[in-house]
Design a protein around this motif. Sequence first.
Motif, mmCIF file in Angstrom:
data_model
loop_
_atom_site.group_PDB
_atom_site.id
_atom_site.type_symbol
_atom_site.label_atom_id
_atom_site.label_comp_id
_atom_site.label_asym_id
_atom_site.label_seq_id
_atom_site.Cartn_x
_atom_site.Cartn_y
_atom_site.Cartn_z
ATOM 1 N N LYS A 159 28.345 -24.871 -28.480
ATOM 2 C CA LYS A 159 27.731 -23.779 -27.948
ATOM 3 C C LYS A 159 26.488 -23.134 -28.502
ATOM 4 O O LYS A 159 26.535 -21.974 -28.592
ATOM 5 C CB LYS A 159 28.750 -22.620 -27.461
ATOM 6 C CG LYS A 159 29.897 -23.064 -26.378
ATOM 7 C CD LYS A 159 30.604 -22.027 -25.707
ATOM 8 C CE LYS A 159 31.732 -22.482 -24.923
ATOM 9 N NZ LYS A 159 32.427 -23.792 -24.841
ATOM 10 N N VAL A 160 25.892 -24.064 -29.029
ATOM 11 C CA VAL A 160 24.655 -23.681 -29.544
ATOM 12 C C VAL A 160 23.580 -22.764 -28.998
ATOM 13 O O VAL A 160 23.575 -22.511 -27.772
ATOM 14 C CB VAL A 160 23.551 -24.860 -29.922
ATOM 15 C CG1 VAL A 160 23.064 -25.311 -28.801
ATOM 16 C CG2 VAL A 160 22.499 -24.438 -30.992
ATOM 17 N N ARG A 161 23.300 -21.730 -29.924
ATOM 18 C CA ARG A 161 22.186 -20.657 -29.166
ATOM 19 C C ARG A 161 20.957 -20.484 -29.743
ATOM 20 O O ARG A 161 20.888 -20.962 -30.827
ATOM 21 C CB ARG A 161 23.168 -19.200 -29.200
ATOM 22 C CG ARG A 161 24.308 -19.152 -28.294
ATOM 23 C CD ARG A 161 25.104 -17.844 -28.349
ATOM 24 N NE ARG A 161 25.723 -17.446 -29.518
ATOM 25 C CZ ARG A 161 26.988 -17.481 -29.830
ATOM 26 N NH1 ARG A 161 27.722 -18.016 -29.054
ATOM 27 N NH2 ARG A 161 27.389 -17.136 -31.153
ATOM 28 N N LEU A 162 20.135 -19.994 -28.742
ATOM 29 C CA LEU A 162 18.738 -19.615 -29.282
ATOM 30 C C LEU A 162 18.718 -18.848 -30.786
ATOM 31 O O LEU A 162 19.360 -18.320 -30.777
ATOM 32 C CB LEU A 162 18.107 -18.791 -28.266
ATOM 33 C CG LEU A 162 16.406 -18.821 -28.123
ATOM 34 C CD1 LEU A 162 15.986 -20.148 -27.591
ATOM 35 C CD2 LEU A 162 16.124 -17.810 -27.180
ATOM 36 N N GLY A 163 17.647 -19.540 -31.850
ATOM 37 C CA GLY A 163 17.635 -18.861 -32.735
ATOM 38 C C GLY A 163 18.672 -19.255 -33.879
ATOM 39 O O GLY A 163 18.433 -18.679 -35.043
ATOM 40 N N GLU A 164 19.771 -19.966 -33.537
ATOM 41 C CA GLU A 164 20.875 -20.109 -34.525
ATOM 42 C C GLU A 164 20.204 -21.280 -35.703
ATOM 43 O O GLU A 164 19.346 -21.921 -35.262
ATOM 44 C CB GLU A 164 22.010 -20.637 -33.703
ATOM 45 C CG GLU A 164 22.736 -19.417 -33.251
ATOM 46 C CD GLU A 164 24.309 -19.990 -32.782
ATOM 47 O OE1 GLU A 164 25.044 -18.974 -32.961
ATOM 48 O OE2 GLU A 164 24.525 -21.134 -32.267
ATOM 49 N N THR A 165 20.879 -21.185 -36.788
ATOM 50 C CA THR A 165 20.661 -22.139 -37.856
ATOM 51 C C THR A 165 21.903 -23.055 -37.832
ATOM 52 O O THR A 165 22.946 -22.667 -37.913
ATOM 53 C CB THR A 165 20.702 -21.829 -39.259
ATOM 54 O OG1 THR A 165 19.446 -20.633 -39.071
ATOM 55 C CG2 THR A 165 20.310 -22.696 -40.252
#
Length: 350
Positions: A171-177
Amino acid sequence: MKVVLYRTHGGLDVLQVADVPVPEPGPDEVLVRVAACGLNHLDVLQRRGPSLIPGFTLPHVAGMDVAGTVAAVGPAGTGRAGHPTALAEGARVVVNPAVPCDRCESCAAGADGRCPSVGVIGATLAGGYAEYVLVPAANVHPVPDEVDLVDAAVVPTIWMTAWHALIEIGKVRLGETVLIHAAGSGVSTALIQLAKASGARVVATVGSDAKADYARGLGADFVVNSTTGDVVAAVREVTGGRGADLVLDHVGPATWNTGIYSLAPRGRLVFFGNTTGNRAEFDLVYAYHFGLQLLGSDPYDRREFAAMLDAYWASTFRTPIDSEFPLTEAGAAQERMESRQATGKIVLRP
Ligand SMILES: [Zn+2]
């Protein structure tokens, strides 16, 4: 037709070229004339034995990633019909290798990735190391005219694995590293591009400086040589000491603890491979104290495969090809894979 099969486990010499009858499609089946078949590590692991997918039997024809043209369509049966434009003779198609039973509770609920009796073309069922392969009609998907069949053949396994791990489970999200191990591998090639397209920042690890440019070319923002550099320190540095939100690990024990110590508090570690072994040891206290979320990436559902393909065809994603071999040189192709020198996918062409 010619196939490459093995009757016993062992080294490259167990791979044999054999002549077998061309199979006839039954109800809800399609015969695909193979134009290209992409190799995967599982081909090598299963040939060596004994680490096998449940349902595996000998003799076995490997090859999970197939693209080609429809040679014959079986009569309509009672099963799933499949994609209408892929079900005509001569249609250019790519094959979803997962074959759920379509009868159990999970399948009925649309959660066919959790089907307890799922088969896999090239892993438990006869695969694409062959001139023809028989597949369920529901498993063929059309390839756009402008896409070469070799380029289509390398999409299914690595892109579906990456898609499911990063989007469905991670569940990757915008701005994550996001930390992605082994950037030179096929799955990581897909992971890096998908993570960038999802608006994440990507830290990629490579085993040699030669692969650093490759990782950057795919969009990685930071590249660390895991042989000569300190991956945990590098992740901490680019995140201001916090750590990565998400780690994608398909390597196993060799990278497991690097992933654990690279995570931010409550970070997610998605794991889905075991190329370096089946057992990892780690500090339980550290893991629960920081609320780390260890998430196994299970098999994908059929609907995800269609969604992934649609996204892939509409994108500028690319899947570098390392090399192509004729079918009869499947041994040389697997030797290239075992050498770990390949950058990109290895393809067999019947
Ligand atoms: Zn089922």
